[in-house]
Scaffold this active site. Structure first.
Site, short mmCIF file in Angstrom:
data_model
loop_
_atom_site.label_atom_id
_atom_site.label_comp_id
_atom_site.label_asym_id
_atom_site.label_seq_id
_atom_site.Cartn_x
_atom_site.Cartn_y
_atom_site.Cartn_z
N TYR A 142 8.90 -4.48 -2.14
CA TYR A 142 9.26 -4.81 -0.75
C TYR A 142 10.71 -5.28 -0.65
O TYR A 142 11.28 -5.28 0.43
CB TYR A 142 8.33 -5.90 -0.19
CG TYR A 142 6.91 -5.43 0.02
CD1 TYR A 142 6.55 -4.10 -0.13
CD2 TYR A 142 5.91 -6.32 0.38
CE1 TYR A 142 5.25 -3.66 0.05
CE2 TYR A 142 4.59 -5.90 0.57
CZ TYR A 142 4.28 -4.57 0.39
OH TYR A 142 2.98 -4.15 0.58
N LYS A 193 -0.18 -1.72 -13.05
CA LYS A 193 -0.40 -0.31 -13.38
C LYS A 193 0.49 0.04 -14.58
O LYS A 193 1.45 0.81 -14.46
CB LYS A 193 -0.06 0.57 -12.17
CG LYS A 193 -1.07 0.47 -11.04
CD LYS A 193 -2.31 1.33 -11.26
CE LYS A 193 -1.98 2.80 -11.12
NZ LYS A 193 -3.15 3.63 -11.48
N ASP A 226 -5.86 -0.30 -9.77
CA ASP A 226 -6.79 0.56 -9.04
C ASP A 226 -8.23 0.26 -9.45
O ASP A 226 -9.13 0.18 -8.60
CB ASP A 226 -6.45 2.04 -9.23
CG ASP A 226 -6.23 2.44 -10.68
OD1 ASP A 226 -6.06 1.54 -11.54
OD2 ASP A 226 -6.25 3.64 -10.99
N ASP A 250 -0.79 -7.41 -1.82
CA ASP A 250 -0.93 -7.20 -0.39
C ASP A 250 -2.22 -6.42 -0.12
O ASP A 250 -3.04 -6.79 0.72
CB ASP A 250 0.30 -6.39 0.09
CG ASP A 250 0.45 -6.44 1.60
OD1 ASP A 250 -0.35 -7.10 2.26
OD2 ASP A 250 1.39 -5.79 2.11
N ASP A 254 -6.21 -7.91 1.04
CA ASP A 254 -6.85 -7.43 2.28
C ASP A 254 -8.24 -6.88 2.00
O ASP A 254 -9.16 -7.03 2.80
CB ASP A 254 -5.99 -6.36 2.95
CG ASP A 254 -5.01 -6.98 3.94
OD1 ASP A 254 -4.78 -8.21 3.86
OD2 ASP A 254 -4.48 -6.25 4.80
#
Ligand code: NAD
Length: 374
Positions: A142, A193, A226, A250, A254
């Site tokens: 970001y 990852k 993942d 993020d 959620d």
């Protein structure tokens, strides 16, 4: 007497409604428990743009910087959809996170037994769920440079975002995760990852080294992000503390949010590094939800995420552990009694508005505090 300086930024739309319920709790704690809170208040988001042409004024930034803790409501709404990008309502929150150097975002996902049926998963998978997701908040993709869209001149454009992490950023966020785990079930799962990203390889190495160096009493596990997402919806109760980067955090937080039933239930804390002299951390506490313009002005917003954010503030900024526990217990009691706002309504519950549920929580808190002090 101890003074505890709070800076309140209610923001837009339902933000001020939810903050109003916290203000009553602060007043009660000052009057009945000599908590010594002093409060000041400012503007952030669309209301700050209307007043100052900026998403937060310099004067309010200074107040946020000098407060012991900032309580933030919510910002945004259709009224400000077309304001310039740099002064859009969310820019106020990003500025606060950046200038206060709030690198650690703590998002608990707690499923109150009374709300297990409101989750999108089977009640037995989520009932009693209590996990803490710790997201790195000031680095990663970001913020990494270059961050551009370039016209290639052949009818094509190229967009670039850069995922970048330095050792110290991973060390300090994993230290927060290990320290939080020690106050809970003593387990951390780190997600990245490393199979496809160099930043994931470094993340994994630094978390492992930090663990070995200072926190080997904590149980550490690594998971690909993942697979972590999959496990969160398959068997969420296997986790205690999850630590991950800005982007994965993020998304995963959620996902975890949905496990608990409603956005209106989710608090968060964003913490900076401890001050070298006082040991105090800069901190901002806010509900996870946005400004919910669809229900603005109706008096039906659920203030629990905001109230639970204040409970986090009591715990992490002021070490008022008993008071934080009592406030969380008051929320659970009110839910058990079947008092609900529309977003968490169930068949036999009593539907109430923001003010009524806020009052119910406050009166339960008063009862709990009275039995505690006698
Ligand atoms: P939202 O969280 O505001 O609302 C999503 C849905 O959840 C809506 O149906 C809303 O009514 C409901 N909801 C949210 N909080 C609730 C509460 N406390 N009680 C009852 N119902 C609640 O997300 P959105 O609709 O995507 O965004 C609305 C605005 O908020 C946008 O302008 C967005 O940019 C902004 N936003 C702000 C923040 C923030 O201030 N931190 C975060 C996210 C979105």
């Amino acid at each position: 007497m101890t003074t505890r300086n709070l800076f309140l930024l209610p923001g837009d739309s339902i933000g001020p409604d939810a903050m109003g319920e916290v203000r009553k709790i602060i007043a009660f704690m000052n009057e009945e428990m000599s908590a010594g809170f002093t409060t000041d208040e400012g503007l952030v988001g669309g209301c700050a743009y209307d007043a100052h042409g900026a998403a937060i004024s310099e004067a309010d930034m200074q107040k946020a910087l000098s407060a012991d803790a900032v309580l933030f409501g919510a910002v945004g709404g259709p009224k400000w959809d077309d304001v310039p990008y740099e002064v859009r309502p969310e820019a106020g929150l990003l500025r606060l996170r950046k200038d206060l150097e709030l690198f650690a975002n703590l998002r608990p996902a707690i499923c109150y037994p009374a709300l297990a049926a409101a989750s999108s998963l089977k009640p037995e998978l989520v009932e009693g769920l209590d996990i803490l997701i710790i997201r790195e908040l000031t680095g990663g993709v970001y913020f990494g440079e270059p961050k551009t869209i370039t016209d290639l001149g052949n009818g094509q454009k190229r967009a670039i975002d850069t995922q970048v992490y330095d050792t110290y950023e991973i060390e300090r966020i994993s230290a927060v995760a290990f320290e939080m785990a020690r106050t809970r079930q003593n387990r951390v799962c780190s997600m990245e990852k490393r199979n496809v990203m160099k930043s994931g390889v470094l993340w994994n190495q630094v978390v492992t080294a930090t663990h070995k160096d200072k926190y080997s009493d904590v149980k550490l596990e690594h998971m690909l992000a993942d697979a972590g997402g999959m496990q969160l919806v398959r068997a969420p109760k296997q986790f205690d503390v999850i630590v991950t980067d800005n982007l994965f955090g993020d998304m995963l937080s959620d996902v975890a949010a949905m496990l608990t039933g409603s956005l209106g239930m989710l608090p968060s804390a964003s913490l900076g590094a401890p001050d070298g002299k006082t040991g105090k951390r800069k901190a901002l506490y806010e509900p996870v939800h946005g400004s919910a313009p669809d229900i603005a002005g109706k008096g039906i917003a659920n203030p629990i995420a905001m109230i639970a954010s204040f409970a986090m503030c009591l715990r992490y900024s002021f070490a008022m552990l008993k008071e934080a526990d009592n406030l969380e217990k008051a929320i659970a009691n009110v839910l058990d009694q079947g008092t609900r706002t529309a977003d968490i309504m169930s068949v036999r519950a009593k539907k109430v508005g923001t003010l009524e549920i806020g009052c119910a929580i406050l009166s339960d808190l008063k009862a709990l505090s009275a039995s505690y002090s006698t």
